[in-house]
Design a protein around this motif. Structure first.
Motif, PDB file in Angstrom:
ATOM      1  N   ARG A 118       0.831  -1.202   0.000  1.00 36.82           N
ATOM      2  CA  ARG A 118       0.000   0.000   0.000  1.00 36.82           C
ATOM      3  C   ARG A 118       0.869   1.257   0.000  1.00 36.82           C
ATOM      4  NH1 ARG A 118      -4.141  -0.186   2.826  1.00 36.82           N
ATOM      5  NH2 ARG A 118      -4.113  -2.338   3.479  1.00 36.82           N
ATOM      6  N   TYR A 119       2.174   1.109   0.268  1.00 34.52           N
ATOM      7  CA  TYR A 119       3.069   2.263   0.321  1.00 34.52           C
ATOM      8  C   TYR A 119       3.928   2.420  -0.930  1.00 34.52           C
ATOM      9  CZ  TYR A 119       1.627   1.951   5.143  1.00 34.52           C
ATOM     10  OH  TYR A 119       0.864   1.876   6.279  1.00 34.52           O
ATOM     11  N   ARG A 155       7.947 -11.064  -2.166  1.00 37.04           N
ATOM     12  CA  ARG A 155       8.058 -11.806  -0.896  1.00 37.04           C
ATOM     13  C   ARG A 155       8.574 -10.935   0.242  1.00 37.04           C
ATOM     14  NH1 ARG A 155      11.392 -16.812  -1.560  1.00 37.04           N
ATOM     15  NH2 ARG A 155      10.932 -17.446  -3.647  1.00 37.04           N
ATOM     16  N   ARG A 156       9.224  -9.835  -0.092  1.00 38.26           N
ATOM     17  CA  ARG A 156       9.764  -8.926   0.933  1.00 38.26           C
ATOM     18  C   ARG A 156       8.671  -8.081   1.609  1.00 38.26           C
ATOM     19  NH1 ARG A 156      14.878  -6.186  -2.214  1.00 38.26           N
ATOM     20  NH2 ARG A 156      16.081  -8.082  -2.488  1.00 38.26           N
ATOM     21  N   LEU A 157       7.504  -8.030   1.001  1.00 41.20           N
ATOM     22  CA  LEU A 157       6.437  -7.175   1.532  1.00 41.20           C
ATOM     23  C   LEU A 157       5.888  -7.732   2.834  1.00 41.20           C
ATOM     24  CD1 LEU A 157       4.434  -6.517  -1.772  1.00 41.20           C
ATOM     25  CD2 LEU A 157       6.263  -5.132  -0.778  1.00 41.20           C
ATOM     26  N   ASN A 158       5.625  -6.849   3.782  1.00 39.69           N
ATOM     27  CA  ASN A 158       4.988  -7.252   5.037  1.00 39.69           C
ATOM     28  C   ASN A 158       3.517  -7.521   4.762  1.00 39.69           C
ATOM     29  OD1 ASN A 158       7.313  -6.920   6.555  1.00 39.69           O
ATOM     30  ND2 ASN A 158       6.872  -4.766   6.974  1.00 39.69           N
ATOM     31  N   GLU A 161       0.838  -7.265   6.440  1.00 34.79           N
ATOM     32  CA  GLU A 161      -0.142  -6.250   6.854  1.00 34.79           C
ATOM     33  C   GLU A 161      -0.172  -5.036   5.920  1.00 34.79           C
ATOM     34  OE1 GLU A 161       3.606  -5.553   9.339  1.00 34.79           O
ATOM     35  OE2 GLU A 161       2.338  -7.293   8.963  1.00 34.79           O
ATOM     36  N   ASN A 162       0.850  -4.891   5.062  1.00 37.33           N
ATOM     37  CA  ASN A 162       0.901  -3.769   4.123  1.00 37.33           C
ATOM     38  C   ASN A 162       0.477  -4.151   2.707  1.00 37.33           C
ATOM     39  OD1 ASN A 162       1.887  -2.118   6.166  1.00 37.33           O
ATOM     40  ND2 ASN A 162       4.007  -2.584   5.672  1.00 37.33           N
ATOM     41  N   ILE A 163       0.130  -5.410   2.476  1.00 34.41           N
ATOM     42  CA  ILE A 163      -0.202  -5.866   1.124  1.00 34.41           C
ATOM     43  C   ILE A 163      -1.660  -5.559   0.788  1.00 34.41           C
ATOM     44  CG2 ILE A 163      -0.456  -7.883  -0.374  1.00 34.41           C
ATOM     45  CD1 ILE A 163       1.940  -9.123   1.008  1.00 34.41           C
ATOM     46  N   ILE A 164      -1.848  -5.056  -0.427  1.00 31.68           N
ATOM     47  CA  ILE A 164      -3.189  -4.885  -0.980  1.00 31.68           C
ATOM     48  C   ILE A 164      -3.303  -5.801  -2.193  1.00 31.68           C
ATOM     49  CG2 ILE A 164      -3.682  -2.556  -0.147  1.00 31.68           C
ATOM     50  CD1 ILE A 164      -2.621  -1.467  -2.783  1.00 31.68           C
ATOM     51  N   TYR A 165      -4.502  -6.307  -2.434  1.00 29.25           N
ATOM     52  CA  TYR A 165      -4.743  -7.229  -3.542  1.00 29.25           C
ATOM     53  C   TYR A 165      -5.709  -6.582  -4.529  1.00 29.25           C
ATOM     54  CZ  TYR A 165      -2.595 -10.642  -0.465  1.00 29.25           C
ATOM     55  OH  TYR A 165      -1.720 -11.309   0.354  1.00 29.25           O
ATOM     56  N   PHE A 166      -5.389  -6.714  -5.800  1.00 29.68           N
ATOM     57  CA  PHE A 166      -6.215  -6.153  -6.862  1.00 29.68           C
ATOM     58  C   PHE A 166      -7.044  -7.255  -7.510  1.00 29.68           C
ATOM     59  CE2 PHE A 166      -2.360  -3.563  -6.631  1.00 29.68           C
ATOM     60  CZ  PHE A 166      -2.889  -2.297  -6.488  1.00 29.68           C
ATOM     61  N   GLY A 168      -2.293   3.781 -10.850  1.00 21.61           N
ATOM     62  CA  GLY A 168      -0.942   4.314 -10.972  1.00 21.61           C
ATOM     63  C   GLY A 168       0.178   3.345 -10.647  1.00 21.61           C
ATOM     64  N   TYR A 169      -0.133   2.059 -10.497  1.00 19.87           N
ATOM     65  CA  TYR A 169       0.892   1.054 -10.213  1.00 19.87           C
ATOM     66  C   TYR A 169       1.507   0.549 -11.512  1.00 19.87           C
ATOM     67  CZ  TYR A 169      -0.713   0.845  -5.386  1.00 19.87           C
ATOM     68  OH  TYR A 169      -1.032   1.159  -4.084  1.00 19.87           O
TER      69      TYR A 169
END
Length: 150
Positions: free
Chosen positions: A102-103, A117-120, A122-127, A137-138
């Motif tokens: 998300r950041y 795999r490095r992403l935490n 709790e910070n992951i968003i799924y599309f 904008g990703y």
């Protein structure tokens, strides 16, 4: 619109709407009217957003140097013409193969991506789709793009 969104990108509160015509006017609602305004805006699919034509009734006042109209009731706000049909984009509540932090502004499509795999967690968003990620904008991860073709 100045709004508050939940972690899945759903609008859960509305603070003000800024209407631009010859001048800029903030539309503000409080209490019951604020909840009714939120429900009214969300009752359209896609929801009311920039570019749509609305009618607002009320007295113009000035607050902290800005023009504003405080809605007395939901009947003072009405959609006149829907012009913006851009799809509303929400995040998936369940994990998908299209995810990002998300950041950040890079999305991944492979579960074994070393960068993904490095992403935490709790910070992951799924599309729901890559199109949704791109519209927000990703950009696609280069590693995922290269290894997807194999």
């Amino acid at each position: 619109m100045k709004v508050k969104k939940d972690k899945f990108n759903h609008i859960i509160d509305i603070y003000r709407i800024t209407v631009v015509n010859d001048s800029t006017i903030d539309i503000v609602a409080f209490g019951k009217t604020r909840k009714e305004l939120l429900n009214y805006i969300l009752s359209f699919y896609p929801r009311i957003k920039e570019g749509d034509v609305v009618e607002v009734k009320g007295k113009v006042s000035v607050y902290k140097g800005r023009y504003q109209i405080i809605l007395n009731g939901i009947e003072d706000f009405k959609l006149i013409e829907k012009r913006n049909f851009e799809k509303d984009i929400y995040f998936s509540e369940t994990p998908t193969n299209i995810y990002a932090s998300r950041y950040g502004k890079v999305y991944h499509t492979l579960k074994d991506c070393p960068y993904g795999r490095r992403l935490n967690e709790e910070n992951i968003i799924y599309f729901f789709s890559e199109e949704d990620a791109k519209k927000l904008g990703y950009k696609k991860c280069k590693w995922c793009e290269e290894h997807e073709k194999r």
